[in-house]
Design a protein around this motif. Structure first.
Motif, mmCIF file in Angstrom:
data_model
loop_
_atom_site.group_PDB
_atom_site.id
_atom_site.type_symbol
_atom_site.label_atom_id
_atom_site.label_comp_id
_atom_site.label_asym_id
_atom_site.label_seq_id
_atom_site.Cartn_x
_atom_site.Cartn_y
_atom_site.Cartn_z
ATOM 1 N N ALA A 261 4.502 -2.435 -5.847
ATOM 2 C CA ALA A 261 3.414 -2.331 -4.871
ATOM 3 C C ALA A 261 3.623 -1.136 -3.951
ATOM 4 O O ALA A 261 2.662 -0.578 -3.430
ATOM 5 C CB ALA A 261 3.328 -3.616 -4.050
ATOM 6 N N GLU A 264 4.073 2.755 -6.563
ATOM 7 C CA GLU A 264 2.884 3.023 -7.379
ATOM 8 C C GLU A 264 1.672 3.369 -6.512
ATOM 9 O O GLU A 264 0.968 4.347 -6.762
ATOM 10 C CB GLU A 264 2.567 1.797 -8.242
ATOM 11 C CG GLU A 264 3.269 1.777 -9.574
ATOM 12 C CD GLU A 264 2.616 2.714 -10.570
ATOM 13 O OE1 GLU A 264 1.498 2.446 -11.018
ATOM 14 O OE2 GLU A 264 3.230 3.742 -10.888
ATOM 15 N N THR A 265 1.429 2.560 -5.507
ATOM 16 C CA THR A 265 0.249 2.768 -4.665
ATOM 17 C C THR A 265 0.364 4.060 -3.853
ATOM 18 O O THR A 265 -0.608 4.814 -3.730
ATOM 19 C CB THR A 265 0.058 1.581 -3.707
ATOM 20 O OG1 THR A 265 1.293 1.337 -3.017
ATOM 21 C CG2 THR A 265 -0.322 0.320 -4.462
ATOM 22 N N THR A 268 -0.167 7.196 -5.965
ATOM 23 C CA THR A 268 -1.585 7.401 -6.253
ATOM 24 C C THR A 268 -2.302 7.997 -5.046
ATOM 25 O O THR A 268 -3.103 8.933 -5.179
ATOM 26 C CB THR A 268 -2.239 6.078 -6.663
ATOM 27 O OG1 THR A 268 -1.712 5.666 -7.930
ATOM 28 C CG2 THR A 268 -3.755 6.216 -6.778
ATOM 29 N N VAL A 322 -6.740 2.657 -2.938
ATOM 30 C CA VAL A 322 -5.891 2.324 -4.081
ATOM 31 C C VAL A 322 -5.986 0.839 -4.394
ATOM 32 O O VAL A 322 -6.127 0.439 -5.553
ATOM 33 C CB VAL A 322 -4.429 2.725 -3.804
ATOM 34 C CG1 VAL A 322 -3.541 2.371 -4.989
ATOM 35 C CG2 VAL A 322 -4.343 4.225 -3.510
ATOM 36 N N ALA A 323 -5.912 0.008 -3.354
ATOM 37 C CA ALA A 323 -6.092 -1.439 -3.525
ATOM 38 C C ALA A 323 -7.578 -1.746 -3.380
ATOM 39 O O ALA A 323 -8.198 -1.397 -2.376
ATOM 40 C CB ALA A 323 -5.287 -2.197 -2.481
ATOM 41 N N THR A 438 -4.774 -1.411 -9.600
ATOM 42 C CA THR A 438 -5.153 -0.412 -8.605
ATOM 43 C C THR A 438 -6.136 0.610 -9.175
ATOM 44 O O THR A 438 -6.403 0.641 -10.372
ATOM 45 C CB THR A 438 -3.911 0.344 -8.089
ATOM 46 O OG1 THR A 438 -3.330 1.088 -9.178
ATOM 47 C CG2 THR A 438 -2.871 -0.629 -7.539
#
Length: 453
Positions: A261, A264-265, A268, A322-323, A438
């Motif tokens: 979490a 990765e986020t 991005t 992203v989320a 995401t």
């Protein structure tokens, strides 16, 4: 009371488009039902997507007798983060764990990570050669992963660090395509048919990472960690209200959550930031001038406080968050929300993407305009890239610091450009695409490194 609108697409159409083209699905749904709609994305109509600020306020601030933040709807993440992750536990156990984990992500701890982020960024970008083409998402993933390894795990350059980095990257990249991302959404695909099968490959990557994590925890328990500032050491030394320390399996699940979490986020978001800054040179130039105003070798925390840099980062997180969704809330008693009838068992999902696309909140919402965050203060129910309420992302401060400092370091010290063909004036070649759960740039942002400034 009004009935919640249903979308015209069939259940199968909705589910397939939600998996394959989530942004297109939400854009279409938002046109049909601007504030709230029933989303039939799981073979049933129990999901309710909400994207009105007042509705979000009611959901996030209500007491637990009306809406309960249930982890049941997050079960698709369980194979990756385990049963003891902050994402999976509920109620008082969640409250106690959150209280235990918050301190390492706030206050003076962040200052220790500032120089680390800037130096790691320089180390990795300096490896590029003049006129070398590269995919920004690959570079930002490596930067973010290295930050996680050093800030969270406390691992410097070592064989253990390199091994874990490679394993984590391989696991994360399994979800690089829409096809492999679909693995998370269809339990019947969770079949280990050997190393060659998609799920079998995922399970083997997961097992290798677990072995490395447990070995690191075991090694750390034999050391004196009282002077260490990495998050793993701080978690291991923390005690809950009854004086209990976290168990190894709890540490493992939280570390997996932070890795997937967290890195990765953030990777991005940084890639998106590089895209927008190089698509609009005038915005990049304005940001460069602001950073230069601090003089030579500015303090990282002074950089992080720059208003225009903050606005650029917020606009990056707004335009393509992203989320896509907030943490799910289950309806515990029949009630109403903005005049709409809610039934027991329905699951409310705050739709971050659609909230950030509202024209009445963000005029010219399709335009990348950092100035909007200088001209107006948006409340926490209008701008919430990290979710809200008791389920707000605990790593928000570290993620924002990393986003700001990586962008500022690259923009102020290096010359990059979007690769020829990656951007043609008048269109938008980089579109959001699913990467696991995401939204990420579909092409990863193709760029060319031109050297140091």
């Amino acid at each position: 009371m009004k009935l919640i609108p249903r979308l015209k697409q069939s259940s199968l159409q909705q589910r397939l488009q939600w998996i394959a083209q989530p942004a297109k699905y939400m854009d279409s749904a938002g046109k049909q039902a601007p504030d709230i709609f029933q989303a039939d994305i799981t073979g049933g109509d129990g999901y309710v997507f909400v994207n009105h600020p007042e509705a979000m306020r009611q959901i996030v601030t209500s007491d637990r007798s009306k809406y309960f933040a249930s982890s049941k709807e997050n079960r698709l993440l369980q194979p990756l983060v385990g049963d003891n992750s902050l994402l999976m536990i509920e109620g008082d156990r969640h409250r106690q764990r959150r209280k235990l984990l918050l301190p390492p992500f706030h206050g003076e701890r962040m200052q220790a990570y500032g120089a680390l982020i800037c130096n790691l960024t320089r180390d990795l970008v300096n490896q590029l050669q003049p006129n070398q083409s590269f995919v920004a998402r690959h570079i930002t993933q490596e930067i973010s992963l290295q930050v996680i390894l050093e800030a969270v795990y406390g691992l410097q350059d070592s064989d253990r660090s390199e091994e874990l980095k490679q394993r984590i990257a391989r696991l994360a990249n399994i979800f690089e395509s829409t096809l492999t991302s679909a693995l998370l959404f269809f339990p019947w695909l969770h079949k280990d048919l050997g190393a060659w099968s998609p799920w079998g490959n995922l399970m083997r990557q997961q097992k290798a990472i677990d072995e490395a994590i447990y070995q690191e925890i075991a090694n750390r328990r034999t050391e004196d960690c009282s002077q260490r500032q990495d998050i793993l050491s701080l978690m291991m030394s923390a005690r809950d209200e009854s004086g209990e320390a976290m168990k190894d399996y709890e540490l493992r699940d939280e570390l997996m959550t932070l890795m997937l979490a967290g890195h990765e986020t953030t990777a991005t978001a940084i890639a998106w930031g590089l895209y927008w800054l190089h698509r609009y040179p005038e915005i990049k130039a304005k940001l460069q001038a602001e950073i230069a105003s601090l003089g030579a070798n500015p303090d990282p925390m002074a950089i992080a406080k720059l208003p225009y840099l903050t606005a650029v980062c917020k606009e990056t997180l707004r335009i393509y968050p992203v989320a896509m969704l907030t943490f799910p809330r289950t309806v515990l008693e029949s009630t109403e929300l903005m005049g709409y009838k809610l039934e027991v068992g329905q699951v409310l999902m705050g739709c971050i993407y659609l909230m950030h696309q509202r024209e009445d909140v963000y005029p010219e919402h399709h335009q990348f305009k950092p100035e909007r965050f200088l001209e107006r203060e948006f409340d926490s129910y209008e701008f919430f890239p990290f979710g809200g309420g008791k389920r707000r992302c605990i790593g928000e401060a570290l993620a924002m610091l990393e986003l700001k400092l990586v962008l500022a370091t690259i923009i102020s010290e290096y010359n990059l450009e979007l690769k020829s063909g990656a951007f043609l004036k008048g269109n938008r070649p980089e579109i959001p695409a699913r990467r696991g759960v995401t939204l990420a740039p579909k092409k990863g942002v193709a760029m060319v490194f031109q050297g140091k400034r």
